[in-house]
Design a protein around this motif. Sequence first.
Motif, short mmCIF file in Angstrom:
data_model
loop_
_atom_site.label_atom_id
_atom_site.label_comp_id
_atom_site.label_asym_id
_atom_site.label_seq_id
_atom_site.Cartn_x
_atom_site.Cartn_y
_atom_site.Cartn_z
N ALA A 222 7.10 14.06 47.82
CA ALA A 222 6.58 12.95 47.03
C ALA A 222 6.28 11.76 47.93
O ALA A 222 6.97 10.76 47.92
N CYS A 223 5.25 11.91 48.74
CA CYS A 223 4.87 10.87 49.68
C CYS A 223 3.74 10.05 49.07
O CYS A 223 2.55 10.27 49.36
N ALA A 224 4.11 9.14 48.18
CA ALA A 224 3.14 8.35 47.42
C ALA A 224 2.38 7.40 48.34
O ALA A 224 2.86 7.08 49.44
N PRO A 225 1.20 6.91 47.92
CA PRO A 225 0.44 5.98 48.75
C PRO A 225 1.29 4.80 49.19
O PRO A 225 2.04 4.22 48.40
N CYS A 226 1.17 4.44 50.48
CA CYS A 226 2.08 3.43 51.04
C CYS A 226 1.54 2.01 50.91
O CYS A 226 2.27 1.05 51.11
N GLN A 227 0.25 1.83 50.59
CA GLN A 227 -0.35 0.50 50.64
C GLN A 227 0.38 -0.55 49.81
O GLN A 227 0.51 -1.70 50.24
N PRO A 228 0.91 -0.23 48.61
CA PRO A 228 1.59 -1.28 47.84
C PRO A 228 2.83 -1.82 48.52
O PRO A 228 3.28 -2.92 48.21
N PHE A 229 3.41 -1.07 49.46
CA PHE A 229 4.67 -1.46 50.08
C PHE A 229 4.50 -1.88 51.54
O PHE A 229 5.46 -2.16 52.23
N GLU B 246 3.72 24.58 35.06
CA GLU B 246 4.79 25.58 34.90
C GLU B 246 4.38 26.98 35.37
O GLU B 246 5.21 27.70 35.93
N PRO B 247 3.10 27.41 35.20
CA PRO B 247 2.73 28.74 35.68
C PRO B 247 2.87 28.93 37.19
O PRO B 247 2.87 30.06 37.68
N LEU B 248 3.02 27.84 37.92
CA LEU B 248 3.14 27.93 39.37
C LEU B 248 4.58 28.16 39.84
O LEU B 248 4.83 28.26 41.03
N VAL C 179 2.68 25.72 47.65
CA VAL C 179 2.26 26.33 46.39
C VAL C 179 1.32 25.41 45.62
O VAL C 179 0.39 25.87 44.97
N LEU C 180 1.55 24.10 45.72
CA LEU C 180 0.78 23.13 44.94
C LEU C 180 0.48 21.89 45.77
O LEU C 180 1.35 21.37 46.47
N VAL D 199 6.89 24.89 48.40
CA VAL D 199 6.57 23.46 48.50
C VAL D 199 5.60 23.05 47.41
O VAL D 199 4.51 23.61 47.28
N TYR D 200 5.99 22.05 46.64
CA TYR D 200 5.14 21.45 45.61
C TYR D 200 4.86 20.02 46.07
O TYR D 200 5.75 19.17 46.04
N ASP D 201 3.65 19.80 46.54
CA ASP D 201 3.30 18.57 47.26
C ASP D 201 2.61 17.58 46.32
O ASP D 201 1.40 17.63 46.11
#
Length: 380
Positions: A106-113, A91-93, A55-56, A33-35
Amino acid sequence: MYLEGRVLERPIATPVSGRERGTAFPLPAPILVYDFFSGCGGTSEGLRAAGMKPVLGLDLDREAMATFAHNFRDAAAVPRDICHLTTSEIEPLFEKERVSPVLFSACAPCQPFSRQNRQRKEKDSRVSLLKELARFVLRFRPELIFVENVPGLQTFSESDDGPLHELLELLDSNGYKHSARVIEAQAYGVPQNRRRLVLVASLFGEFDFPQPTHGSGEGFHPVKTVRDAIGHLPPIKAGASDPSVRNHQACALAPQNLERIRAVREGGGRRTWSDHLKLDCHVGLKGYTDVYGRMTWDRPSPSLTTRCISLSNGRFGHPEQDRAISVREAASLQSFPDRFEFLGSLNSQARQIGNAVPPGLSEVIGRAMVAHVQKHLERS
């Protein structure tokens, strides 16, 4: 080196090799998982419970990243703005020889929407965050992508240049199948009324969303309630904490606000106040009836916001104790386990919790994604 500050004093974690993997995962290799926009790690916590390996964690909020680093000690916590991060820096990850399936969250901040954001600006810089994800998708081609946001993201993106529309076009042109659905978190065991848009994209084919598990009627578990989530926690007073429970601390109340909450019954609000308790700004105002309100024991809580421990910012009063809910209670209503510890100021901890994807929801979706990958492997 981009790993700077207290959050990242330890070296970059690298994905485990095949020989290091145990047999606890349902797949031959765990999904990594790359969060992105990880915040404190609500998504990662749920996906970890589903058998995946974080992982991230990447987020601009340094206090949230301190919480992430504290709770995910085998993952890299990167306190950076994705707009200023190159693909080569992470990339090293990644495994040199791809063995494990990769998931990008990719759960971006929700406030704009959000509908609650009445000062939303079309040029809000946060709107472009999903566009930034495209660089990393094209470079690393994750097998799975998970996006969660308020349903307003879908409406906001109906135009041809909207962020969701552009992401879907990118996925279509790169071989992904994607499924999107507006779901109620309480239908999946989260003790909170929280309506969200969930998007899952896969290189393995069409993803089937899990069926709701909680509700009324035959075959459903009862919806989880405020009592189910916080009834086990010891009582505390406003401004106090209980050191035996992580983050069980409540904000202090001014004498008049203490009088106000004492005048409200379980499930009630400011309409029951006598005249001397009413605020001038509420006189003749029909809306905002939830502020200074108490939750109801035997119902899910209202949707938690970034100010969820403040009595004056929503129905965030404890059902019977004369205070707003504590940080720990807010976390429990978001389905965080009691062992998950939050760092930073009280306001920061509330912001981290309000911004988080409920781990209980991401676990359910995560288990369905594990089954989705397993099904693909069985066919191939």
